[in-house]
Scaffold this motif. Sequence first.
Motif, PDB file in Angstrom:
ATOM      1  N   VAL A   8     -27.869  52.123 -64.575  1.00 49.53           N
ATOM      2  CA  VAL A   8     -27.896  51.145 -63.493  1.00 49.53           C
ATOM      3  C   VAL A   8     -28.548  51.813 -62.292  1.00 49.53           C
ATOM      4  O   VAL A   8     -28.100  52.862 -61.832  1.00 49.53           O
ATOM      5  N   THR A   9     -29.644  51.199 -61.803  1.00 51.11           N
ATOM      6  CA  THR A   9     -30.355  51.753 -60.655  1.00 51.11           C
ATOM      7  C   THR A   9     -30.471  50.714 -59.552  1.00 51.11           C
ATOM      8  O   THR A   9     -30.387  49.509 -59.790  1.00 51.11           O
ATOM      9  N   ASN A  10     -30.700  51.210 -58.332  1.00 48.89           N
ATOM     10  CA  ASN A  10     -30.939  50.347 -57.187  1.00 48.89           C
ATOM     11  C   ASN A  10     -32.332  49.745 -57.346  1.00 48.89           C
ATOM     12  O   ASN A  10     -33.311  50.478 -57.545  1.00 48.89           O
ATOM     13  N   GLU A  11     -32.445  48.426 -57.270  1.00 51.59           N
ATOM     14  CA  GLU A  11     -33.734  47.755 -57.481  1.00 51.59           C
ATOM     15  C   GLU A  11     -34.761  48.110 -56.416  1.00 51.59           C
ATOM     16  O   GLU A  11     -35.953  48.131 -56.692  1.00 51.59           O
ATOM     17  N   VAL A  12     -34.318  48.391 -55.212  1.00 50.42           N
ATOM     18  CA  VAL A  12     -35.246  48.682 -54.114  1.00 50.42           C
ATOM     19  C   VAL A  12     -35.686  50.142 -54.122  1.00 50.42           C
ATOM     20  O   VAL A  12     -36.870  50.449 -54.064  1.00 50.42           O
ATOM     21  N   THR A  13     -34.711  51.063 -54.218  1.00 53.75           N
ATOM     22  CA  THR A  13     -35.030  52.483 -54.098  1.00 53.75           C
ATOM     23  C   THR A  13     -35.164  53.196 -55.446  1.00 53.75           C
ATOM     24  O   THR A  13     -35.560  54.362 -55.471  1.00 53.75           O
ATOM     25  N   SER A  14     -34.817  52.546 -56.533  1.00 53.93           N
ATOM     26  CA  SER A  14     -34.807  53.132 -57.878  1.00 53.93           C
ATOM     27  C   SER A  14     -33.852  54.311 -57.983  1.00 53.93           C
ATOM     28  O   SER A  14     -33.952  55.137 -58.890  1.00 53.93           O
ATOM     29  N   GLU A  15     -32.906  54.403 -57.059  1.00 51.91           N
ATOM     30  CA  GLU A  15     -31.920  55.478 -57.068  1.00 51.91           C
ATOM     31  C   GLU A  15     -30.853  55.170 -58.119  1.00 51.91           C
ATOM     32  O   GLU A  15     -30.416  54.032 -58.274  1.00 51.91           O
ATOM     33  N   LEU A  16     -30.422  56.202 -58.850  1.00 48.89           N
ATOM     34  CA  LEU A  16     -29.411  56.051 -59.873  1.00 48.89           C
ATOM     35  C   LEU A  16     -28.073  55.687 -59.246  1.00 48.89           C
ATOM     36  O   LEU A  16     -27.594  56.373 -58.348  1.00 48.89           O
ATOM     37  N   ILE A  17     -27.465  54.586 -59.702  1.00 48.42           N
ATOM     38  CA  ILE A  17     -26.134  54.190 -59.244  1.00 48.42           C
ATOM     39  C   ILE A  17     -25.090  54.718 -60.221  1.00 48.42           C
ATOM     40  O   ILE A  17     -24.112  55.336 -59.827  1.00 48.42           O
ATOM     41  N   LYS A  18     -25.302  54.469 -61.497  1.00 47.55           N
ATOM     42  CA  LYS A  18     -24.421  55.030 -62.522  1.00 47.55           C
ATOM     43  C   LYS A  18     -25.125  55.023 -63.867  1.00 47.55           C
ATOM     44  O   LYS A  18     -26.079  54.282 -64.089  1.00 47.55           O
TER      45      LYS A  18
END
Length: 154
Positions: A11-21
Amino acid sequence: MGYQQVLEETVTNEVTSELIKRVVYTIDHDQIAQTTFTPSGPNEGETLVFHADGHGSTRVLTNLFAVTATFGGIRQIFHFDAYGNALGFNPAAALTSVLYSGIPSHIVNSPLSLIHSLPPRRKPPALPASGLQSPSQNDAVVLLRRSVGRWWRG
């Protein structure tokens, strides 16, 4: 016994592509466990073990020491009605998306899901609160004959 497989969900942030989990599922014939990795969590992740009923629905989540998992002080114990509706818990507050019938809820709710192409299971109509009559013995015999698929005079 089948072969164990590993399925990974990211699961990633759609805007920043940062990993959420990142969730790693261990699967055999049914789900065995899930390990969740979060950027601020422990390196080894948090592993939860699935305990399912005969239908494949997740009933309890435990840790590796067989202690019932909790989230926000709520024990991860799940109950469902015959149609898969959650009873006594909020599915959004569950630590897993694998709940009713062992199918991840984001797959069930997907417009591309095979489940949506199946005919819906019909709920029985609600009965009026008053004026109910008991079926007669003859009605029961007819229902029994219809349910077993035989028609004979008795």
